[in-house]
Scaffold this active site. Structure first.
Site, short mmCIF file in Angstrom:
data_model
loop_
_atom_site.label_atom_id
_atom_site.label_comp_id
_atom_site.label_asym_id
_atom_site.label_seq_id
_atom_site.Cartn_x
_atom_site.Cartn_y
_atom_site.Cartn_z
N TYR A 140 0.87 -1.18 0.00
CA TYR A 140 0.00 0.00 0.00
C TYR A 140 0.90 1.22 0.00
CZ TYR A 140 -3.39 3.46 1.59
OH TYR A 140 -4.20 4.57 1.69
N GLU A 228 -3.53 7.31 -4.06
CA GLU A 228 -3.50 6.05 -3.31
C GLU A 228 -3.30 4.89 -4.27
OE1 GLU A 228 -7.22 4.31 -1.81
OE2 GLU A 228 -6.31 4.32 0.17
#
Ligand code: GDP
Ligand code: MN
Length: 416
Positions: A140, A228
């Site tokens: 991530y 993101e």
């Protein structure tokens, strides 16, 4: 079009649980941003040298077949909806065969996807047919404004993928945050240190350092409020690839980025799409008090006052300066398309906008649209007296201040 949906508002966190939401909405403040679709985010990332899988967008199952075939049938079909949790909502399909990918596309187009992040859901209009990446590990990586730190932060985790929200809550220590000093930017050694602490495979470090530097450049140049990448994949042959990307752009900066202008496609909601068609600055929220005001600041203030009563606003709507009766009528109609609206609150401080014009528009709307819900109106400034005279004929609760208007509206919600 006018993009006055400005910066900050004290809204209760409304969009469900997301990692970024946890960071950005901690103190109940939401930044109004325009979301890009995944395929748009990918193109933008690619222009900043971030490796992304090849892919094409379509809404036609036959074309999906041809695109998939060109990738040897090994593809991922991804619903292009502006919501999180698509995988869990059934919006992602992995295939080895172009015909199956095409059938999945046919089933997805026109379908409403619902996820924990978005219980109302969104209808799929387009899919991205993307070459399938052979994923070995999922990380991530994100950049966003962290209001607690009062800085932009780089966020890293070795535990990317679809359960990052759970991890953020249950094992926050698995998530590394690097606050960025705006004076110096992101240092190479800070990124390396965080990658190490996050326990990310050393094979990926150099590639991830470049990636982080590239997305930080994009973040600043494009006025992003969020980038993101989840998952950021390490492939079986050791390459880092941005498999999924979410990018949002600060609404207040859209004026200097004509490449991102708001369009029907960028709307997150059918009523927002209609607002774009009508040229009205409207953002859907999920409360029960519909709001119409003039000037972004005044509308924000109205939302604050509503929040203080413990009730929630159903929307943000700025009628703009000098609104005529016809436009006010259109705005009332738009707000009432949201069936969750139980009370309408109108807040006008007339400068260029004339109170009597607004009042006429409201009366016109009540008559033409057969409005049955209670309306509270606070109208001050230019031609306020005339406005009150016009409204006194209609069944409208007058208020003297914004606070009073919010309190009346809250009471009326309870009474229903
Ligand atoms: P999201 O659910 O909206 O976040 O959609 P993602 O694009 O992140 O996809 C969800 C999950 O599907 C990812 O975490 C991956 O595990 C899987 N996935 C997506 N694309 C690929 C791919 O190209 N290859 C493989 N093996 N898995 C993929
Ligand atoms: Mn994802």
């Amino acid at each position: 079009m006018k993009s006055q949906i400005t910066a900050l508002s004290r809204l209760a966190p409304t969009k469900g649980l997301r990692l970024t939401a946890l960071l950005q909405e901690k103190d109940g403040i939401l930044l109004i941003s325009m979301k890009l679709h995944e395929y748009q985010s990918r193109a933008l990332l690619a222009s900043y040298s971030v490796p992304v899988p090849k892919g094409e967008v379509t809404s036609d199952p036959e074309e999906a077949f041809r695109i998939a075939e060109a990738f040897g049938g090994k593809v991922v079909v991804k619903a292009q909806v502006l919501m999180g949790g698509r995988g869990k909502a059934g919006g992602i399909g992995l295939f080895e065969d172009a015909r199956k990918a095409s059938e999945f596309t046919a089933g997805l187009i026109g379908k409403r996807l619902v996820s924990p992040q978005n219980p109302i859901g969104m209808i799929v209009e387009k899919v991205l047919i993307s070459e399938k990446v052979e994923i070995a590990e999922e990380y991530y990586i994100a950049l966003l404004l962290d209001r607690t730190e009062q800085k932009d932060v780089l966020v890293l985790s070795a535990r990317g993928g679809m359960d990052i929200e759970d991890i953020a809550v249950k094992e926050p220590e698995a998530i590394m945050k690097v606050p960025i000093d705006p004076k110096w930017g992101l240092w190479n050694y800070e990124i390396r240190h965080a990658l190490k602490k996050a326990g990310i495979n050393i094979k990926a470090h150099s590639q991830l350092v470049s990636l982080a530097e590239n997305i930080y450049k994009m973040y600043r140049e494009k006025d992003c409020t969020l980038i993101e990448i989840n998952p950021c994949a390490l492939t079986q042959d050791g390459k880092v690839v941005a498999v999924d990307a979410k990018v949002t752009i600060d609404d207040s900066a859209l004026f200097r980025h004509p490449e991102f202008s708001r369009s029907e496609e960028s709307a997150e909601d059918p009523i927002e799409a209609e607002a774009v068609r009508r040229g009205i600055a409207y953002v859907k929220l999920d409360g029960e008090i519909g709001v119409i005001g003039n000037g972004a600041g005044l509308v924000m203030l109205t939302l604050d006052e509503i929040a203080k009563t413990g009730k929630k606003a159903a929307n943000f709507l700025d009628v703009g300066g000098g609104a005529q009766a016809e436009r006010v009528r259109d705005c009332v109609e738009l707000v009432l398309m949201d069936k969750g609206v139980k009370v309408l609150l109108i807040n006008i401080f007339g400068g260029i906008t004339r109170g009597d014009e607004v009042a006429k528009g409201v009366v016109q709307a009540i008559k033409e649209l057969g409005v049955e819900i209670p309306i509270v109106a606070r109208i001050e400034g230019t031609n306020a007296e005339e406005a009150r005279a016009i409204l006194s004929g209609a069944k409208i609760t007058p208020a003297r201040s914004v606070r009073e208007a919010a309190e009346y509206a809250a009471k009326l919600v309870e009474a229903r």
